[in-house]
Design a protein around this motif. Structure first.
Motif, short mmCIF file in Angstrom:
data_model
loop_
_atom_site.label_atom_id
_atom_site.label_comp_id
_atom_site.label_asym_id
_atom_site.label_seq_id
_atom_site.Cartn_x
_atom_site.Cartn_y
_atom_site.Cartn_z
N ASP A 138 0.82 -1.22 0.00
CA ASP A 138 0.00 0.00 0.00
C ASP A 138 0.85 1.27 0.00
O ASP A 138 0.49 2.28 0.60
N GLN A 139 2.00 1.21 -0.70
CA GLN A 139 2.86 2.38 -0.79
C GLN A 139 2.55 3.22 -2.03
O GLN A 139 3.00 4.36 -2.14
N LEU A 140 1.81 2.66 -2.98
CA LEU A 140 1.48 3.38 -4.21
C LEU A 140 0.12 4.04 -4.07
O LEU A 140 -0.80 3.52 -3.45
N GLU A 141 0.01 5.21 -4.69
CA GLU A 141 -1.25 5.96 -4.65
C GLU A 141 -1.44 6.66 -5.97
O GLU A 141 -0.48 7.11 -6.60
N VAL A 142 -2.69 6.75 -6.41
CA VAL A 142 -3.01 7.45 -7.64
C VAL A 142 -3.41 8.88 -7.30
O VAL A 142 -4.33 9.10 -6.48
N TYR A 143 -2.72 9.85 -7.90
CA TYR A 143 -3.08 11.25 -7.79
C TYR A 143 -3.82 11.63 -9.07
O TYR A 143 -3.70 10.96 -10.10
N TYR A 196 -9.86 14.27 -15.46
CA TYR A 196 -8.61 14.18 -14.71
C TYR A 196 -7.66 13.21 -15.41
O TYR A 196 -8.09 12.26 -16.07
N GLU A 197 -6.37 13.49 -15.21
CA GLU A 197 -5.35 12.51 -15.60
C GLU A 197 -4.87 11.79 -14.34
O GLU A 197 -4.56 12.43 -13.32
N ALA A 198 -4.81 10.46 -14.40
CA ALA A 198 -4.35 9.66 -13.27
C ALA A 198 -2.83 9.59 -13.30
O ALA A 198 -2.23 9.21 -14.32
N TRP A 236 -3.13 -2.11 -11.96
CA TRP A 236 -3.73 -1.57 -10.73
C TRP A 236 -4.15 -0.11 -10.90
O TRP A 236 -5.23 0.30 -10.46
N VAL A 237 -3.30 0.69 -11.55
CA VAL A 237 -3.65 2.11 -11.78
C VAL A 237 -4.90 2.21 -12.63
O VAL A 237 -5.81 3.03 -12.35
N LEU A 238 -5.01 1.40 -13.68
CA LEU A 238 -6.18 1.45 -14.55
C LEU A 238 -7.45 1.10 -13.79
O LEU A 238 -8.47 1.80 -13.90
N ARG A 239 -7.40 0.04 -13.01
CA ARG A 239 -8.59 -0.35 -12.24
C ARG A 239 -8.95 0.71 -11.20
O ARG A 239 -10.13 1.03 -11.01
N THR A 240 -7.94 1.27 -10.55
CA THR A 240 -8.19 2.28 -9.51
C THR A 240 -8.78 3.55 -10.11
O THR A 240 -9.75 4.12 -9.58
N ALA A 241 -8.22 4.02 -11.22
CA ALA A 241 -8.66 5.27 -11.82
C ALA A 241 -10.07 5.16 -12.40
O ALA A 241 -10.90 6.07 -12.24
N THR A 242 -10.37 4.04 -13.07
CA THR A 242 -11.73 3.90 -13.62
C THR A 242 -12.76 3.78 -12.51
O THR A 242 -13.87 4.34 -12.60
N ASN A 291 -2.28 6.47 -18.37
CA ASN A 291 -1.14 6.19 -19.24
C ASN A 291 -0.96 4.68 -19.43
O ASN A 291 -1.02 3.91 -18.46
N LEU A 292 -0.73 4.28 -20.68
CA LEU A 292 -0.37 2.89 -20.98
C LEU A 292 1.13 2.84 -21.24
O LEU A 292 1.66 3.62 -22.04
N SER A 293 1.82 1.90 -20.60
CA SER A 293 3.26 1.77 -20.83
C SER A 293 3.51 1.00 -22.13
O SER A 293 2.65 0.27 -22.61
N PRO A 294 4.70 1.16 -22.70
CA PRO A 294 5.03 0.38 -23.91
C PRO A 294 4.91 -1.12 -23.69
O PRO A 294 4.49 -1.85 -24.60
N ARG A 295 5.25 -1.60 -22.50
CA ARG A 295 5.13 -3.03 -22.23
C ARG A 295 3.68 -3.48 -22.26
O ARG A 295 3.36 -4.57 -22.74
N GLN A 296 2.78 -2.67 -21.71
CA GLN A 296 1.36 -3.03 -21.74
C GLN A 296 0.84 -3.06 -23.16
O GLN A 296 0.10 -3.97 -23.55
N LEU A 297 1.23 -2.07 -23.95
CA LEU A 297 0.71 -1.97 -25.32
C LEU A 297 1.31 -3.03 -26.24
O LEU A 297 0.76 -3.29 -27.32
N ALA A 298 2.40 -3.66 -25.82
CA ALA A 298 3.04 -4.68 -26.66
C ALA A 298 2.35 -6.04 -26.57
O ALA A 298 2.74 -6.97 -27.27
N ASP A 299 1.30 -6.15 -25.73
CA ASP A 299 0.67 -7.44 -25.49
C ASP A 299 -0.84 -7.30 -25.71
O ASP A 299 -1.46 -6.35 -25.24
N ASP A 300 -1.42 -8.28 -26.39
CA ASP A 300 -2.87 -8.26 -26.61
C ASP A 300 -3.67 -8.36 -25.32
O ASP A 300 -4.87 -8.08 -25.29
N ALA A 301 -2.99 -8.75 -24.23
CA ALA A 301 -3.69 -8.85 -22.94
C ALA A 301 -4.24 -7.51 -22.49
O ALA A 301 -5.15 -7.46 -21.66
N VAL A 302 -3.69 -6.41 -23.05
CA VAL A 302 -4.17 -5.09 -22.66
C VAL A 302 -5.65 -4.90 -23.03
O VAL A 302 -6.39 -4.16 -22.36
N LEU A 303 -6.10 -5.60 -24.07
CA LEU A 303 -7.50 -5.47 -24.48
C LEU A 303 -8.43 -6.01 -23.39
O LEU A 303 -9.42 -5.36 -23.01
#
Length: 612
Positions: A373-378, A393-395, A428-434, A453-465
């Motif tokens: 629980d050290q990460l937080e979305v602003y 807002y931007e997360a 986690w950021v995507l689920r929290t922000a939505t 924001n989507l990272s290059p690693r996330q966008l490189a995989d069809d799992a992002v869908l």
């Protein structure tokens, strides 16, 4: 004219240098082979003695041959003696057994084959000395004894009449057999010292070559080269394309070095260069490497942009000056080049080992940050420029380290990318922000937009869908209220694959934005092809507005380009009213920045009905 001792020694040394040489066997390997050869020699001594006895020879003959074969083993056994002396003695024993076999059978032709068997045995030493022993014994025995007592050496008429000629013939055959074994040895070594994909030297050859250079005291530098984001190429284009890219990179690296330098592939996308000469020569080669890799590579009909992080180390920066320390220092410098922006050259300096340890510790802490629980979305509002009204807002991710305090995103985000932790963190950021945007909409009674924001690693995989679809379904946020932001850098990996994946994401109903526009690789041709809805002008251009430079012209061009393609434009990093006024004059419609609000936790925001 006579030759002095030094001249003879110099000529012998030149002959020795002309002979093909290979790697010295490791002590434990050499020891095991030597012990096996000693056992063979001892068995032959016993066998020859028994054969002489049963053949009717007297005790004197039996003991003479036993002493001739077993005697050299007195020198071959003691471990305190050098390798050369021990292998010389054991080889004398082996070939003495061949001589005995020939004599005891009256020069039987078939017994001469024993010499060739012994050539194969001494080949286990992988050294010239035992072969030289065999050749010398054959020439001396066949030439001298064969001339004096030909019937004891040769079993056919031609040799009996011309013993010296046949001594040379036998010697040539022994030499040919020795050369064949040496050739096989060297070919096998090359297979074990070369990278199968690129043909470059491998790590073993790199270490052995560097060790030899350091022993000679020659000036040398080590360059470690790691391709930036190569994993994304493999993930998005396939390993076959990745292999072809590595082959192309290997060819370019060969073109960057000089004669005498060594190019090696260490594995994966890591390469190394040994550059002879002073450190300035290494820096020059490193510059050529960066420039050579700057041009896109054409692989399988695709254009791939590749960059590299380069680390340099030389003995002047390392009192230890060993192979291990130089390779370690070059590796540390390369990782620092990668951690501080990639596509650059860093030379090792004192303290880098501490920085590397600190980075490793921080990466390890990051792996535990999500569960701890050290990460937080602003959230930072996006406003309409004409009236400052917030509509979404931007997360933005923040890390509150229990010991270090707030860790800057530009420090930990690259660590998350390189380590792969970004996949779990990004999900986690995507689920929290939505979920937060959906909650605000329910509380305020009006829809709220959120950008993630989507990272290059996330966008490189069809799992992002599936990840995006699940986040929308669980949160209940309408897809049109979610904007996925990508950086321009992902476009150079594989434009076709990125475009296809973005099209499928957009089919879910979400919006696509290009973040930090103007700092990366996108062009008008890319922008026309990509399924995007908006561009975000990088803060570096916005900060220069009003300074009288070219920023105003550039920002104006971006806005006009976007308008012509029916794209929304968001200006990032707006901090002054002057910047906002200029942007309004340029007909930019949306903005973010400290002028309106800093990023804040959800609990500190005013959630009263942002209007779309």
């Amino acid at each position: 004219m006579g030759l002095d001792t030094s001249t003879i020694a110099a000529r012998v040394q030149r002959v020795g240098q002309a002979l093909p040489t290979g790697r010295m066997l490791a002590d434990d390997v050499w020891g095991r082979r030597h012990h096996a050869i000693i056992r063979i020699a001892a068995a032959q001594a016993i066998g020859i003695a028994i054969f002489a006895a049963v053949s009717g020879h007297g005790p004197a003959v039996v003991l003479a041959w036993l002493g001739a074969i077993a005697g050299p083993l007195v020198v071959a056994v003691p471990q305190r003696l050098p390798r050369a002396a021990r292998s010389f003695a054991s080889s004398v024993s082996l070939f003495a057994a061949s001589v005995a076999a020939v004599h005891l059978t009256g020069g039987l032709t078939e017994m001469h084959f024993h010499f060739f068997v012994m050539v194969g045995v001494v080949a286990l030493y992988q050294d010239w000395v035992p072969f030289g022993v065999g050749l010398a014994i054959v020439l001396l025995h066949h030439g001298i004894v064969g001339s004096m007592h030909p019937h004891a050496v040769y079993g056919h008429g031609a040799a009996l009449h011309h013993p010296l000629t046949w001594a040379l013939i036998h010697g040539c055959f022994i030499l040919a057999a020795s050369l064949a074994h040496l050739a096989a040895w060297r070919l096998n070594e090359q297979q074990g010292l070369r990278d199968a994909l690129t043909g470059l030297a491998n790590r073993t050859l790199l270490r052995e070559t560097l060790a030899g250079v350091l022993r000679r005291g020659a000036a040398v530098s080590v360059l470690f080269i790691d391709l930036d984001d190569f994993k994304d190429v493999n993930d998005s284009m396939g390993h076959s394309t990745g292999d072809h890219l590595l082959e192309s990179v290997a060819g370019r690296l060969r073109g960057c070095v000089r004669g005498g330098d060594l190019v090696a592939r260490l594995g994966g996308d890591e390469f190394a260069l040994l550059v002879l000469g002073q450190p300035a020569a290494a820096r020059e080669v490193a510059g050529r490497v960066v420039r050579a890799l700057a041009d896109p590579v054409h692989v399988d009909g695709r254009t791939v942009a590749v960059t590299a992080s380069v680390g340099i180390a030389d003995p002047s920066t390392d009192p230890e000056g060993s192979v291990e320390s130089l390779l370690r220092n070059a590796d540390l410098a390369m990782y620092l080049a990668k951690a501080t922006g990639k596509n650059q050259v860093v030379a090792y300096a004192d303290g880098m080992d501490r920085a590397a340890r600190d980075k490793a510790e921080l990466t390890g802490d990051l792996a535990r940050a999500l569960d701890g629980d050290q990460l937080e979305v602003y959230y930072q509002p996006t406003v309409m420029l004409h009236d400052g009204r917030s509509f979404g807002y931007e997360a933005l991710l923040r890390w509150h380290h229990p010991q270090r305090g707030a860790v800057p995103p530009d420090v930990f985000i690259p660590l998350a990318e390189d380590s792969g932790h970004i996949l779990a963190i990004g999900a986690w950021v995507l689920r929290t922000a939505t979920a937060q945007a959906a909650a605000w909409a329910r509380t305020g009674g009006a829809p709220v937009d959120v950008a993630v924001n989507l990272s290059p690693r996330q966008l490189a995989d069809d799992a992002v869908l599936g990840l995006v679809a699940d986040a929308l379904a669980v949160s209940g946020l309408p897809a049109r209220r979610l904007t996925l932001e990508i950086t321009e850098g992902v476009l150079v990996r594989d434009v076709e694959a990125v475009t296809a994946r973005l099209t499928r994401l957009r089919a879910l109903g979400v919006r696509i934005a290009i973040d930090d526009f103007g700092t990366g690789y996108s062009s008008l041709s890319y922008l026309r092809r990509l399924p995007v809805d908006s561009v975000k002008i990088d803060r570096s251009f916005v900060s220069d507005l009003g300074s009288g430079g070219a920023a105003t012209t550039l920002v104006s061009s971006i806005i006009e380009l976007a308008r012509s393609l029916h794209l929304d434009v968001v200006a990032e990093g707006v901090e002054t009213e002057q910047q906002a006024a200029i942007l309004r004059d340029l007909r930019c419609t949306q903005a973010q920045g400290y002028l309106y609000a800093r990023p804040m936790p959800a609990s500190q925001l005013d959630h009263a009905a942002p209007v779309p």
